[in-house]
Design a protein around this motif. Structure first.
Motif, PDB file in Angstrom:
ATOM      1  N   LEU A 110      19.934   4.463 -10.920  1.00 16.05           N
ATOM      2  CA  LEU A 110      20.638   5.148  -9.923  1.00 16.05           C
ATOM      3  C   LEU A 110      20.410   4.294  -8.685  1.00 16.05           C
ATOM      4  CD1 LEU A 110      20.842   8.715 -10.658  1.00 16.05           C
ATOM      5  CD2 LEU A 110      22.150   7.248 -11.426  1.00 16.05           C
ATOM      6  N   LEU A 111      21.379   4.278  -7.604  1.00 18.59           N
ATOM      7  CA  LEU A 111      21.130   3.641  -6.166  1.00 18.59           C
ATOM      8  C   LEU A 111      19.856   4.014  -5.723  1.00 18.59           C
ATOM      9  CD1 LEU A 111      24.712   3.417  -4.932  1.00 18.59           C
ATOM     10  CD2 LEU A 111      23.264   1.502  -5.308  1.00 18.59           C
ATOM     11  N   SER A 112      19.236   3.208  -4.872  1.00 20.33           N
ATOM     12  CA  SER A 112      18.230   3.278  -4.108  1.00 20.33           C
ATOM     13  C   SER A 112      18.551   3.646  -2.665  1.00 20.33           C
ATOM     14  CB  SER A 112      17.511   1.970  -4.160  1.00 20.33           C
ATOM     15  OG  SER A 112      16.713   1.959  -3.000  1.00 20.33           O
ATOM     16  N   PRO A 113      18.369   4.722  -2.072  1.00 21.53           N
ATOM     17  CA  PRO A 113      18.560   4.971  -0.750  1.00 21.53           C
ATOM     18  C   PRO A 113      18.065   4.315   0.314  1.00 21.53           C
ATOM     19  CG  PRO A 113      17.530   6.866  -1.482  1.00 21.53           C
ATOM     20  CD  PRO A 113      17.582   5.859  -2.759  1.00 21.53           C
ATOM     21  N   VAL A 114      16.891   3.537  -0.062  1.00 21.72           N
ATOM     22  CA  VAL A 114      16.579   2.532   0.926  1.00 21.72           C
ATOM     23  C   VAL A 114      17.414   1.200   1.011  1.00 21.72           C
ATOM     24  CG1 VAL A 114      14.295   0.824   1.582  1.00 21.72           C
ATOM     25  CG2 VAL A 114      14.094   3.264   0.499  1.00 21.72           C
ATOM     26  N   SER A 115      17.615   0.879  -0.138  1.00 22.92           N
ATOM     27  CA  SER A 115      18.571  -0.204  -0.228  1.00 22.92           C
ATOM     28  C   SER A 115      20.183  -0.169   0.269  1.00 22.92           C
ATOM     29  CB  SER A 115      18.810  -0.844  -1.592  1.00 22.92           C
ATOM     30  OG  SER A 115      19.679  -1.974  -1.904  1.00 22.92           O
ATOM     31  N   VAL A 116      20.535   1.212   0.216  1.00 20.99           N
ATOM     32  CA  VAL A 116      21.932   1.715   0.562  1.00 20.99           C
ATOM     33  C   VAL A 116      21.918   1.588   1.950  1.00 20.99           C
ATOM     34  CG1 VAL A 116      23.319   3.642   0.872  1.00 20.99           C
ATOM     35  CG2 VAL A 116      22.651   2.834  -1.421  1.00 20.99           C
ATOM     36  N   LYS A 117      20.807   1.911   2.769  1.00 18.05           N
ATOM     37  CA  LYS A 117      20.629   2.057   4.229  1.00 18.05           C
ATOM     38  C   LYS A 117      20.942   0.499   4.757  1.00 18.05           C
ATOM     39  CE  LYS A 117      18.409   6.388   4.913  1.00 18.05           C
ATOM     40  NZ  LYS A 117      17.051   6.989   4.949  1.00 18.05           N
ATOM     41  N   ARG A 118      19.974  -0.454   3.969  1.00 18.36           N
ATOM     42  CA  ARG A 118      20.099  -1.743   4.593  1.00 18.36           C
ATOM     43  C   ARG A 118      21.672  -2.277   4.375  1.00 18.36           C
ATOM     44  NH1 ARG A 118      14.961  -2.586   1.896  1.00 18.36           N
ATOM     45  NH2 ARG A 118      16.005  -2.857  -0.071  1.00 18.36           N
ATOM     46  N   CYS A 119      22.240  -1.688   3.618  1.00 19.74           N
ATOM     47  CA  CYS A 119      23.831  -2.416   3.196  1.00 19.74           C
ATOM     48  C   CYS A 119      24.744  -1.872   4.249  1.00 19.74           C
ATOM     49  CB  CYS A 119      24.359  -2.006   1.781  1.00 19.74           C
ATOM     50  SG  CYS A 119      23.401  -2.984   0.922  1.00 19.74           S
ATOM     51  N   LEU A 120      24.379  -0.797   4.938  1.00 20.40           N
ATOM     52  CA  LEU A 120      25.226  -0.199   5.889  1.00 20.40           C
ATOM     53  C   LEU A 120      25.751  -0.911   7.323  1.00 20.40           C
ATOM     54  CD1 LEU A 120      23.999   3.407   6.113  1.00 20.40           C
ATOM     55  CD2 LEU A 120      25.929   2.874   4.725  1.00 20.40           C
ATOM     56  N   THR A 121      26.900  -1.045   7.481  1.00 18.43           N
ATOM     57  CA  THR A 121      27.253  -1.832   8.751  1.00 18.43           C
ATOM     58  C   THR A 121      28.570  -0.697   9.693  1.00 18.43           C
ATOM     59  OG1 THR A 121      29.361  -2.825   7.897  1.00 18.43           O
ATOM     60  CG2 THR A 121      27.084  -3.881   7.125  1.00 18.43           C
ATOM     61  N   PRO A 122      28.776  -1.421  10.720  1.00 12.06           N
ATOM     62  CA  PRO A 122      29.697  -0.561  11.423  1.00 12.06           C
ATOM     63  C   PRO A 122      30.961  -0.495  10.499  1.00 12.06           C
ATOM     64  CG  PRO A 122      28.467  -2.201  13.185  1.00 12.06           C
ATOM     65  CD  PRO A 122      28.159  -2.335  11.722  1.00 12.06           C
ATOM     66  N   ARG A 123      31.095  -1.330   9.530  1.00 12.83           N
ATOM     67  CA  ARG A 123      32.377  -1.409   8.948  1.00 12.83           C
ATOM     68  C   ARG A 123      32.380  -0.645   7.713  1.00 12.83           C
ATOM     69  NH1 ARG A 123      35.734  -6.369   9.414  1.00 12.83           N
ATOM     70  NH2 ARG A 123      34.564  -8.042  10.184  1.00 12.83           N
ATOM     71  N   THR A 124      31.013  -0.034   7.037  1.00 14.15           N
ATOM     72  CA  THR A 124      30.994   0.894   6.079  1.00 14.15           C
ATOM     73  C   THR A 124      31.934   2.188   6.270  1.00 14.15           C
ATOM     74  OG1 THR A 124      28.787  -0.029   5.956  1.00 14.15           O
ATOM     75  CG2 THR A 124      29.274   1.856   4.629  1.00 14.15           C
ATOM     76  N   ARG A 125      32.769   2.330   5.264  1.00 21.17           N
ATOM     77  CA  ARG A 125      33.613   3.451   5.226  1.00 21.17           C
ATOM     78  C   ARG A 125      33.361   4.635   4.059  1.00 21.17           C
ATOM     79  NH1 ARG A 125      38.817   3.461   6.768  1.00 21.17           N
ATOM     80  NH2 ARG A 125      38.356   5.954   6.540  1.00 21.17           N
ATOM     81  N   ALA A 126      32.575   4.135   3.181  1.00 17.08           N
ATOM     82  CA  ALA A 126      32.201   4.902   1.930  1.00 17.08           C
ATOM     83  C   ALA A 126      31.087   4.647   1.168  1.00 17.08           C
ATOM     84  CB  ALA A 126      33.470   4.751   1.055  1.00 17.08           C
ATOM     85  N   LEU A 127      30.416   5.417   0.921  1.00 18.32           N
ATOM     86  CA  LEU A 127      29.329   5.439  -0.438  1.00 18.32           C
ATOM     87  C   LEU A 127      29.898   5.781  -1.522  1.00 18.32           C
ATOM     88  CD1 LEU A 127      26.435   4.543  -1.457  1.00 18.32           C
ATOM     89  CD2 LEU A 127      25.950   7.078  -1.058  1.00 18.32           C
ATOM     90  N   LEU A 128      30.056   4.834  -2.493  1.00 24.81           N
ATOM     91  CA  LEU A 128      30.719   5.025  -4.116  1.00 24.81           C
ATOM     92  C   LEU A 128      29.724   5.266  -4.886  1.00 24.81           C
ATOM     93  CD1 LEU A 128      32.952   5.403  -6.057  1.00 24.81           C
ATOM     94  CD2 LEU A 128      33.495   2.984  -6.332  1.00 24.81           C
ATOM     95  N   LEU A 129      29.241   6.676  -5.310  1.00 29.58           N
ATOM     96  CA  LEU A 129      27.908   6.707  -5.627  1.00 29.58           C
ATOM     97  C   LEU A 129      28.126   7.191  -7.529  1.00 29.58           C
ATOM     98  CD1 LEU A 129      24.669   7.683  -4.984  1.00 29.58           C
ATOM     99  CD2 LEU A 129      25.865   9.927  -5.216  1.00 29.58           C
ATOM    100  N   VAL A 130      27.551   6.256  -8.022  1.00 28.18           N
ATOM    101  CA  VAL A 130      27.842   6.373  -9.796  1.00 28.18           C
ATOM    102  C   VAL A 130      26.667   7.295 -10.252  1.00 28.18           C
ATOM    103  CG1 VAL A 130      27.979   5.104 -11.697  1.00 28.18           C
ATOM    104  CG2 VAL A 130      28.802   3.977  -9.936  1.00 28.18           C
ATOM    105  N   HIS A 131      27.397   8.367 -11.012  1.00 27.87           N
ATOM    106  CA  HIS A 131      26.292   9.132 -11.924  1.00 27.87           C
ATOM    107  C   HIS A 131      25.956   8.459 -13.181  1.00 27.87           C
ATOM    108  CE1 HIS A 131      26.880  12.110  -8.446  1.00 27.87           C
ATOM    109  NE2 HIS A 131      28.083  12.430  -9.041  1.00 27.87           N
TER     110      HIS A 131
END
Ligand SMILES: *Cc1c(COP(=O)(O)O)cnc(C)c1O
Length: 366
Positions: A110-131
């Protein structure tokens, strides 16, 4: 051969109940957006304990429609995983938005929160989380991360029908959940199907319009929609199959328990156990091995089909070569793709089938 799925082996009572449902639709003379669709939507919403379910043509469309109903499109970024069905990322592209791939946690896939945080930018509108594989985990942390970042949480529930975490069902943690009813899913139609679930009535209304040409009332089209409707026959079949979902999930869980207890070969490694008994519905039972290809060939020779979910992370697809991603790379996903192997784990398996799979894995000598 012990297969990954065995639809022919389904109980005759189930086949008869589906035939009865199909006959009822044929006799009704109404085939698109009618009482069967409405009844299934209500039944699925009640099952999921979520106020609204809007059925659509397939799981990919459910994601696209969720994004479009949230006005997420051109210029907007959606963070998601490269270790998923290609449809997850394709839906983001179809909505006109920009997918950004974060890496996975090797222990779960599953997605790593640390990596997700590295991917956030001012343009990020959503996290699409896959179970992925049917696992729902750490939903309080994902909700907190999304709240702090000011991004919407959308759940890809295509593999997690009926999974519950702290008593809440997959699809209820974010602003919307997208389900697929592709035949191999834990709740599958006899063709394509999908649904979007949400607590937000306005979102549900907009999704229902988008799935039907963006129509608000007959022949009035305030927006540009899709044609993505579940048909009456599939809805009637799904309503029948939903009745046995809980029981078939329990069978999947008991197979998984036997695999966890019985597989002792040091050449394979299991993924982390679920955080709660109800939080994993074992759409797939996946293990890791440094000798994955040899193990897959060995299992085949022993009469056990085993498949790869997934052999290639999305960013290695030629169509996605320049896709945006974690600036530090996606090594977890690349390693997972090389080492993952899915064992048969479905409700038609007998006790002796399960034992045969365990024995075949354990007698693999590398
Ligand atoms: C199956 C699947 C989809 C796509 O569903 P379709 O109904 O085939 O469009 C999306 N995401 C995941 C994780 C899936 O497993």
């Amino acid at each position: 051969m012990i297969l990954m799925n065995d639809f022919k082996g389904e109980a005759p009572e189930m086949k008869q109940a589906m035939l009865d449902a199909v006959r009822r639709v044929i006799d009704s003379g109404w085939y698109i957006l009618g009482p069967e669709v409405q009844a299934f939507e209500q039944k699925f919403a009640a099952f999921s304990q979520i106020p609204h379910a809007v059925s659509v043509g397939n799981g990919m469309d459910a994601i696209e429609i969720a994004l479009r109903a949230l006005d997420i499109g051109v210029g907007d970024e959606v963070v998601t995983t490269p270790m998923t069905a290609f449809a997850t990322v394709l839906a983001v592209l179809r909505a006109g938005a920009t997918p950004v791939l974060a890496d996975i946690d090797p222990a779960t896939g599953l997605l790593s929160p640390v990596s997700v945080k590295r991917c956030l930018t001012p343009r990020t509108r959503a996290l699409l989380l896959v179970h992925l594989y049917g696992q729902v985990r750490d939903m309080d942390q994902w909700q907190a991360l999304c709240n702090e970042a000011g991004v919407k949480l959308i759940e890809d529930c295509a593999q997690s029908h009926g999974a519950r975490w702290n008593g809440c069902t997959a699809g209820s943690f974010g602003v919307a959940g997208a389900y697929s009813f592709y035949p191999t899913k834990n709740l599958g139609a006899l063709g394509d199907g999908g649904a979007l679930v949400t607590r937000d009535e306005a979102l549900a209304t907009r999704a229902a319009s988008l799935r039907n040409y963006g129509q608000s009332e007959r022949y009035i089209h305030p927006e540009i929609g899709l044609n993505s409707r579940l048909d009456e026959i599939q809805a009637a079949i799904l309503a029948v199959r939903l009745d046995s979902l809980e029981a078939s999930t329990e069978i999947r869980r008991s197979i998984a328990r036997r695999y966890r207890d019985g597989i002792t070969n040091s050449r394979v490694q299991l993924l982390a156990p679920p955080q709660q008994a109800a939080s994993h519905v074992y759409h797939l039972f996946v293990l890791l091995s440094p000798h994955r290809d040899a193990l897959q060939a060995h299992l085949k020779a022993q009469g056990v089909q085993a498949l790869l979910h997934y052999p290639m992370p999305v960013h290695h697809q030629s169509s996605c070569a320049d896709i945006r991603r974690d600036p530090t790379g996606l090594p977890g996903s690349e390693s997972h793709a090389k080492h993952c192997l899915s064992l048969p784990c479905h409700p038609q398996m007998s006790d002796s089938d399960v034992q045969r799979v365990i024995d075949a894995v354990n007698n693999f000598a590398g």
